[in-house]
Design a protein around this motif. Structure first.
Motif, PDB file in Angstrom:
ATOM      1  N   ASP A 517       0.868  -1.195   0.000  1.00  7.45           N
ATOM      2  CA  ASP A 517       0.000   0.000   0.000  1.00  7.45           C
ATOM      3  C   ASP A 517       0.895   1.233   0.000  1.00  7.45           C
ATOM      4  OD1 ASP A 517      -2.026   1.843   0.251  1.00  7.45           O
ATOM      5  OD2 ASP A 517      -2.318   1.484   2.395  1.00  7.45           O
ATOM      6  N   LEU A 523      -5.528   0.206   0.823  1.00  4.35           N
ATOM      7  CA  LEU A 523      -5.877  -0.775  -0.207  1.00  4.35           C
ATOM      8  C   LEU A 523      -4.676  -0.981  -1.114  1.00  4.35           C
ATOM      9  CD1 LEU A 523      -8.017  -2.520  -1.704  1.00  4.35           C
ATOM     10  CD2 LEU A 523      -8.559  -0.453  -3.041  1.00  4.35           C
ATOM     11  N   ASP A 525      -3.680  -1.846  -4.636  1.00  5.99           N
ATOM     12  CA  ASP A 525      -4.338  -1.901  -5.939  1.00  5.99           C
ATOM     13  C   ASP A 525      -3.430  -1.303  -7.008  1.00  5.99           C
ATOM     14  OD1 ASP A 525      -4.411   0.789  -5.363  1.00  5.99           O
ATOM     15  OD2 ASP A 525      -6.589   0.904  -5.111  1.00  5.99           O
ATOM     16  N   ALA A 526      -4.020  -1.041  -8.173  1.00  4.77           N
ATOM     17  CA  ALA A 526      -3.249  -0.554  -9.310  1.00  4.77           C
ATOM     18  C   ALA A 526      -2.627   0.807  -9.049  1.00  4.77           C
ATOM     19  CB  ALA A 526      -4.139  -0.502 -10.552  1.00  4.77           C
ATOM     20  N   ASP A 528      -1.169   1.733  -6.472  1.00 11.42           N
ATOM     21  CA  ASP A 528       0.122   1.518  -5.811  1.00 11.42           C
ATOM     22  C   ASP A 528       1.176   1.065  -6.826  1.00 11.42           C
ATOM     23  OD1 ASP A 528      -0.854   1.984  -3.064  1.00 11.42           O
ATOM     24  OD2 ASP A 528      -2.029   0.189  -3.457  1.00 11.42           O
ATOM     25  N   TYR A 529       0.731   0.301  -7.839  1.00  9.27           N
ATOM     26  CA  TYR A 529       1.664  -0.100  -8.895  1.00  9.27           C
ATOM     27  C   TYR A 529       2.235   1.131  -9.588  1.00  9.27           C
ATOM     28  CZ  TYR A 529       3.300  -1.139 -13.520  1.00  9.27           C
ATOM     29  OH  TYR A 529       4.062  -1.164 -14.659  1.00  9.27           O
ATOM     30  N   TRP A 555       4.308  -6.228  -3.726  1.00  5.83           N
ATOM     31  CA  TRP A 555       3.024  -5.604  -4.080  1.00  5.83           C
ATOM     32  C   TRP A 555       2.082  -6.616  -4.700  1.00  5.83           C
ATOM     33  CZ3 TRP A 555       1.291  -5.283  -9.207  1.00  5.83           C
ATOM     34  CH2 TRP A 555       0.067  -4.607  -9.369  1.00  5.83           C
ATOM     35  N   TYR A 559      -1.730  -8.030  -3.522  1.00  3.40           N
ATOM     36  CA  TYR A 559      -2.728  -7.314  -4.310  1.00  3.40           C
ATOM     37  C   TYR A 559      -4.140  -7.646  -3.818  1.00  3.40           C
ATOM     38  CZ  TYR A 559      -5.089  -5.296  -8.328  1.00  3.40           C
ATOM     39  OH  TYR A 559      -5.887  -4.526  -9.137  1.00  3.40           O
ATOM     40  N   GLY A 560      -4.936  -6.601  -3.616  1.00  2.00           N
ATOM     41  CA  GLY A 560      -6.303  -6.780  -3.147  1.00  2.00           C
ATOM     42  C   GLY A 560      -6.447  -6.721  -1.638  1.00  2.00           C
ATOM     43  N   THR A 562      -6.504  -5.205   2.147  1.00  2.00           N
ATOM     44  CA  THR A 562      -6.876  -3.946   2.774  1.00  2.00           C
ATOM     45  C   THR A 562      -6.310  -3.915   4.181  1.00  2.00           C
ATOM     46  OG1 THR A 562      -8.946  -4.737   3.748  1.00  2.00           O
ATOM     47  CG2 THR A 562      -9.026  -3.966   1.455  1.00  2.00           C
ATOM     48  N   THR A 569      -5.690 -12.422  -3.268  1.00  2.00           N
ATOM     49  CA  THR A 569      -5.511 -12.516  -4.705  1.00  2.00           C
ATOM     50  C   THR A 569      -4.087 -12.178  -5.078  1.00  2.00           C
ATOM     51  OG1 THR A 569      -7.795 -11.826  -5.044  1.00  2.00           O
ATOM     52  CG2 THR A 569      -6.325 -11.712  -6.954  1.00  2.00           C
TER      53      THR A 569
END
Length: 591
Positions: A517, A523, A525-526, A528-529, A555, A559-560, A562, A569
């Motif tokens: 995160d 969260l 998610d993308a 953070d990418y 990461w 992923y996914g 919280t 996932t």
């Protein structure tokens, strides 16, 4: 009966004189043992010395840190309008000098002073509940005492039994009288029938008794004099009539009336009480003496004749904290105050994991005491983190840096101290105030250790005099359980004459961020990418100082997730993502 006469030592307009014992053969009675000594709560009464003018007086400890006396005892040289520097005032307590740290007076003309000591006095009684704040003192039997007599003592001709001489420190003496209150509290040496009928030794006061206590009897029965709860502190020896050779029978002594300054006493003690809430267990002194634990966040050693060492547990129930996840951190902070340079009495501090739950003083073997310590560096000497435990050569005595049961330096951790003190060619860390920090943080490569010991001024701001800071990563830390539950402070050396104080001691745990995160929105998610792709240092998921493919993998594996869940996932990298790993990775090292 003949008077016992003392030598004038305190400086004042009308100084108090030494205690008189049975000044007239027609009045009073001699005690069966001659001159009486400290008894009961008089154990809190000590001689106080003023190095600015060479005088001495008497002071009463109110608790472990505070003493009460009169203003002229702590005046600056011969100037009653000024207070002497705190460092020139000390109480002699069981052969140790407890110097003043702060001195408070209610106003320029009041014979009253509160002295806060450097360090605490172990075993001192708390008599704050015995302070009288009501103006109901008149006509009570009072017990007075002080250190006003030095030199020859002989009561054999006065009906007593003690002969001979006392040299050196003033010898404590106590007696009784009956007070009256025309403003200040006063007593007169006039032969009180009530004292004689009870076999009480009547007296007045003298030089060196200045500041000594006057306790009044508030018991319901006149016969129950031995119960200290029946007595209240109502006055302090201020002045007396007569010359340095002693008072004549009928002379009077004057006392500061405590009840007139009740608000000052209460507000000063309340406002200046710096011992905050405890964040550790009770401290154990493993070596040295003159140790005191406030029961809060403050400890001290004073006049220790051996190397002082102390430790305490921390964490819930002393269980410490576990560094289970990347970014989990434990941080020790404290304020250090020393009145002498630290070289041969080198200061050390550390946090450790004690699997047995109890560190038994000097450890010669057994379960490893896993952890680290840092020592203050001196001029031109590089010092860093040293490790104790299985990777550090086993356990040793007081975290020793020598011998078979020793510690080893964590590779590349040595750092030199800097500061103005080097300019004067002094190699010892100078006396003064220091802010202390030590933190352990779990990172991808092992355990990151950050430390700092910085000299600060009275306002807590760095003053450039001394600074020893550094950071290192131990790739194979000895504590395989990643648990640390003990904090230790020590001075390396055979003892010292002054005081060292550790205040505002705090040990805190901070959980690491949610792995992956990078933008802190709770969260993974993308978004953070994107932060990782741009090489932002916030994407350093494994805390190794580099943003690279290892951080991407962390990461991806989370992923996914919280902040209130676990990762469920794990996305497989697509073709464009694999390309990014080889061509778009931004590697950014922290400065």
């Amino acid at each position: 009966m003949r008077a016992v006469v003392g030598v004038a030592m305190s400086l004042a307009a009308s100084p108090a004189l030494a205690i008189f014992w049975n000044n007239d053969p027609d009045f009073g009675v001699a005690s069966s043992t001659g001159l009486t000594d400290r008894a009961g709560w008089f154990q809190n009464v000590y001689q106080i010395s003023n190095q600015s003018n060479g005088s001495f007086g008497t002071a009463t400890l109110l608790n472990n840190e505070w003493a009460i006396t009169v203003r002229h005892v702590v005046q600056n040289d011969g100037n009653y309008g000024q207070i002497a520097p705190a460092g020139s005032i000390y109480l002699n307590i069981d052969g140790k000098r407890y110097y003043a740290d702060e001195i408070y007076t209610p106003d320029g003309g009041s014979e009253m002073a509160l002295v806060r000591l450097r360090g605490g006095v172990a075993g001192a009684l708390t008599v704050t509940d015995n302070i009288n704040y009501d103006q109901n003192e008149t006509g009570r039997i009072v017990q007075i005492g002080g250190y006003g007599y030095r030199g020859y003592i002989n009561t054999t001709n006065a009906g007593g039994t003690q002969a001979g001489s006392v040299q050196g420190l003033g010898s404590f003496r106590r007696a009784y009288n009956v007070n009256y209150v025309p403003g200040q509290i006063r007593i007169i040496a006039d032969g009180e029938d009530e004292l004689e009928s009870r076999g009480l030794l009547e007296g007045t006061v003298g030089s060196g008794d200045s500041g000594g206590p006057m306790f009044a009897y508030y018991g319901s029965s006149r016969g129950n004099f031995d119960d200290p709860t029946n007595w209240r502190l109502i006055g302090l020896t201020a002045t007396g009539s007569g010359g340095s050779a002693g008072e004549s029978w009928g002379g009077q002594s004057n006392y500061t009336r405590i009840s007139s300054y009740g608000g000052f006493i209460q507000s000063t003690l309340t406002a200046a009480n710096s011992a905050g809430p405890a964040v550790t267990g009770a401290w154990t002194s493993d070596s040295g003496n003159g140790f005191w634990d406030s029961g809060g966040d403050r400890i001290s050693f004073t006049g220790s004749t051996a190397a002082p060492v102390a430790h305490a547990s921390f964490g819930d129930g002393g269980a410490g904290y576990n560094l289970d996840s990347l970014g989990d951190s434990i941080k020790l902070t404290a304020a250090i105050d020393t009145d002498q340079a630290m070289s041969s009495i080198q200061f050390r501090y550390g946090m450790f994991g004690d699997e047995g739950g109890s560190i038994d003083g000097t450890i010669a073997g057994g379960e490893a005491w896993n952890g680290y310590y840092v020592a203050n560096a001196v001029g031109r000497a590089r010092v860093g983190v040293l490790e104790k435990g299985e990777n550090g050569g086993g356990v040793g005595a007081w975290w020793s840096g020598v011998g078979p049961n020793s510690s080893v330096e964590v590779p590349e951790s040595a750092a030199a101290a800097s500061g103005d003190y080097l300019v004067t060619s002094r190699t010892a860390t100078p006396a003064g105030h220091y802010e202390l920090e030590l933190s352990y943080t779990r990172v991808g490569d092992g355990l990151k250790i950050d430390w700092g010991m910085i000299s600060v001024d009275e306002n807590g701001d760095p003053n450039g005099v001394y600074e020893h800071i550094g950071s290192v990563i131990d790739e194979t830390p000895a504590s395989s359980s990643w648990n640390y539950n003990q904090v230790g402070l020590m001075l390396l050396g055979n003892g010292f004459t002054g005081s060292i104080i550790a205040d505002d001691i705090n040990v805190a745990f901070t959980a690491g961020p949610l792995t992956g995160d990078f933008n802190g929105d709770g969260l993974v998610d993308a978004a953070d990418y994107t932060i990782w792709r741009d090489g932002d240092e916030a994407a350093d998921a494994n805390f190794d100082g580099v943003v690279d493919a290892d951080d991407y993998n962390l990461w991806a594996s989370h992923y996914g997730a919280t902040s209130t869940s676990i990762a469920v996932t794990i996305p497989e990298p697509t073709a464009w993502l694999l390309t990014a790993l080889t061509s778009l990775v931004a590697i950014k090292r922290r400065g």
